[in-house]
Design a protein around this motif. Structure first.
Motif, PDB file in Angstrom:
ATOM      1  N   PRO A 271       0.795  -1.230   0.000  1.00 30.88           N
ATOM      2  CA  PRO A 271       0.000   0.000   0.000  1.00 30.88           C
ATOM      3  C   PRO A 271       0.824   1.275   0.000  1.00 30.88           C
ATOM      4  N   GLY A 272       2.083   1.195   0.432  1.00 31.17           N
ATOM      5  CA  GLY A 272       2.918   2.378   0.392  1.00 31.17           C
ATOM      6  C   GLY A 272       3.125   2.888  -1.020  1.00 31.17           C
ATOM      7  N   ALA A 273       3.156   1.971  -1.994  1.00 29.20           N
ATOM      8  CA  ALA A 273       3.353   2.379  -3.390  1.00 29.20           C
ATOM      9  C   ALA A 273       2.154   3.163  -3.898  1.00 29.20           C
ATOM     10  N   GLU A 274       0.963   2.690  -3.583  1.00 23.21           N
ATOM     11  CA  GLU A 274      -0.225   3.414  -4.022  1.00 23.21           C
ATOM     12  C   GLU A 274      -0.360   4.752  -3.291  1.00 23.21           C
ATOM     13  N   ARG A 286     -11.382  -8.424  -2.096  1.00 20.73           N
ATOM     14  CA  ARG A 286     -11.674  -9.348  -3.192  1.00 20.73           C
ATOM     15  C   ARG A 286     -10.789 -10.594  -3.106  1.00 20.73           C
ATOM     16  N   LEU A 287      -9.520 -10.401  -2.805  1.00 22.97           N
ATOM     17  CA  LEU A 287      -8.594 -11.518  -2.715  1.00 22.97           C
ATOM     18  C   LEU A 287      -8.904 -12.395  -1.507  1.00 22.97           C
ATOM     19  N   ALA A 317      -3.890  -0.329   4.845  1.00 25.06           N
ATOM     20  CA  ALA A 317      -4.613  -1.499   4.341  1.00 25.06           C
ATOM     21  C   ALA A 317      -6.014  -1.584   4.932  1.00 25.06           C
ATOM     22  N   VAL A 318      -6.139  -1.217   6.202  1.00 25.83           N
ATOM     23  CA  VAL A 318      -7.456  -1.242   6.843  1.00 25.83           C
ATOM     24  C   VAL A 318      -8.327  -0.112   6.303  1.00 25.83           C
ATOM     25  N   ARG A 319      -7.755   1.059   6.156  1.00 25.52           N
ATOM     26  CA  ARG A 319      -8.528   2.220   5.725  1.00 25.52           C
ATOM     27  C   ARG A 319      -8.889   2.179   4.243  1.00 25.52           C
ATOM     28  N   GLU A 320      -7.984   1.705   3.397  1.00 27.11           N
ATOM     29  CA  GLU A 320      -8.143   1.870   1.959  1.00 27.11           C
ATOM     30  C   GLU A 320      -8.325   0.577   1.170  1.00 27.11           C
ATOM     31  N   MET A 321      -8.057  -0.579   1.763  1.00 26.22           N
ATOM     32  CA  MET A 321      -8.020  -1.813   0.980  1.00 26.22           C
ATOM     33  C   MET A 321      -9.023  -2.862   1.435  1.00 26.22           C
TER      34      MET A 321
END
Length: 390
Positions: A271-274, A286-287, A317-321
């Motif tokens: 997530p750091g890349a995004e 989804r995964l 990851a919790v907030r955005e994924m």
């Protein structure tokens, strides 16, 4: 080294469901016994055996050390200007890697090793007790080999990424021949893994296959940068070759998800890349709903994700994924271990390496609940306390 009892643990994440509640195997009012470099016992404090020494966690939470299975730490130079430009509206492309390549080639061994040590120490202070390190910023036989030699001074998880981008002095065909020939010969003795950036602007599916298969023939295990910037063949190739991990996995078809769910390849999300490129986040929900094993890692690198903070990645990851706090912590610990095919780390149970993180919080949920707050109060790595800055 004698035995140590860590007692007074309000909430212990073991990642062993046989020891406690749920997939995280949470034990309340818990204790852990460390003997030498390993965990000798974990469970309710009321059942803890006698030990030589004791440490009182004061009701705080303990989790396994983070396992960061994707990082690019051997580099020189700074890409602040690139980041600033991108945040001002310019799109990210793989071409920025070449800026770091020039600086890395010009740096001394001592400068590169000091840079790796600084970043590994920075990660440790944030609870990362295992970190993978790739080459990829040398792109000559000599510079790739020295990058791996330097990486091996700081971690056991070393990855040959000669196939990062094609340097300006080569055609793609000639460079793939070099990566699979003389460069591989020089680099294989220092590495455990072989990797390739299978992406537009880097290496296509056929080239990626050649790189990975050549590495496999030399005894290196495969992993791959896949489907970061768009749809591509990387995930399918990873599953076909039995790669330990397909990393990024931002743009996936239903067939890609099905392949990951039916194979043994871990989907490592970064997530750091995004966050640092304003790109769409991968859909972890989804995964996970499809039954895919998911890991979280930092992708620490100077261009597109200059962070060593696994707590930051958990929070994003919790907030955005679409991940729950439990899922994110599992993916950042045992998920990372799975992505490195390690069974000795990422858990706190008998026989595991004694990598433990004491949080200045009553629960692991605070890693997402209190983003940006330095919650890591104490770290044990291989059973030894690693002092943190005051």
């Amino acid at each position: 080294m004698g035995s140590l009892l860590i007692t007074g643990i309000g909430s212990l994440v073991t990642n062993d469901p046989s020891l406690g509640d749920g997939p995280l195997g949470i034990v309340r009012d818990a204790a852990v016994v460390v003997s030498g470099e390993n965990v000798a016992w974990a469970g309710p404090a009321s059942r803890a055996p006698a030990t030589d020494d004791a440490y009182d966690a004061g009701g705080r939470a303990v989790i396994p050390g983070f396992v960061d299975s994707h990082a690019h730490l051997v580099f020189a130079g700074d890409r602040t200007a690139e980041f600033n430009a991108r945040m001002s509206g310019l799109p990210y492309t793989a071409g920025g890697i070449r800026t770091t390549v020039a600086a890395t080639r010009a740096a001394s061994d001592e400068e590169l090793s000091a840079g790796v040590a600084r970043l590994v120490g920075e990660a440790l202070r944030q609870g990362t007790t295992v970190i993978e390190c790739k080459s990829g910023y040398g792109l000559t036989v000599e510079d790739e080999a020295r990058a791996l030699r330097i990486a091996a001074e700081h971690t056991d998880e070393v990855t040959y990424l000669g196939a990062h981008v094609v340097p300006d002095e080569h055609t793609p065909e000639a460079y793939v021949e070099l990566v699979t020939g003389a460069m591989l010969d020089a680099c294989a003795p220092y590495a455990r893994w072989v990797d390739v950036f299978c992406e537009r602007g880097a290496f296509d599916g056929d080239q990626a296959r050649a790189v990975l298969e050549s590495g496999i023939e030399r005894g290196l295990a495969p992993r791959i940068h896949a489907n970061q910037l768009g749809h591509g063949p990387g995930v399918q190739l990873a599953v076909e070759l039995g790669a330990a991990s397909a990393d990024h996995c931002t743009h996936l078809t239903d067939a890609d998800v099905d392949a990951l769910a039916s194979g043994t390849t871990v989907a490592t999300l970064l997530p750091g890349a995004e966050f640092s490129t304003r790109a769409p986040y991968p859909d972890a929900r989804r995964l996970l709903d499809a039954g895919v094993t998911v890991a979280l890692s930092t992708d620490c690198n100077p261009g597109s994700s200059f962070t060593t903070s696994m707590p930051f990645c958990v929070a994003v990851a919790v907030r955005e994924m679409g991940m729950t706090p439990d899922e994110a912590v599992w993916s950042a610990t045992l998920g990372g271990a799975r992505a490195l095919r390690r069974t000795d780390v990422g858990r706190i149970s008998e026989g595991a390496r004694a990598d433990l993180v004491l949080l200045d919080a009553p629960s692991h949920v605070h890693l997402a609940y209190r983003p940006g707050v330095p919650l890591v109060a104490r770290v044990w790595q291989r059973g030894r306390h690693s002092p943190l800055p005051a």
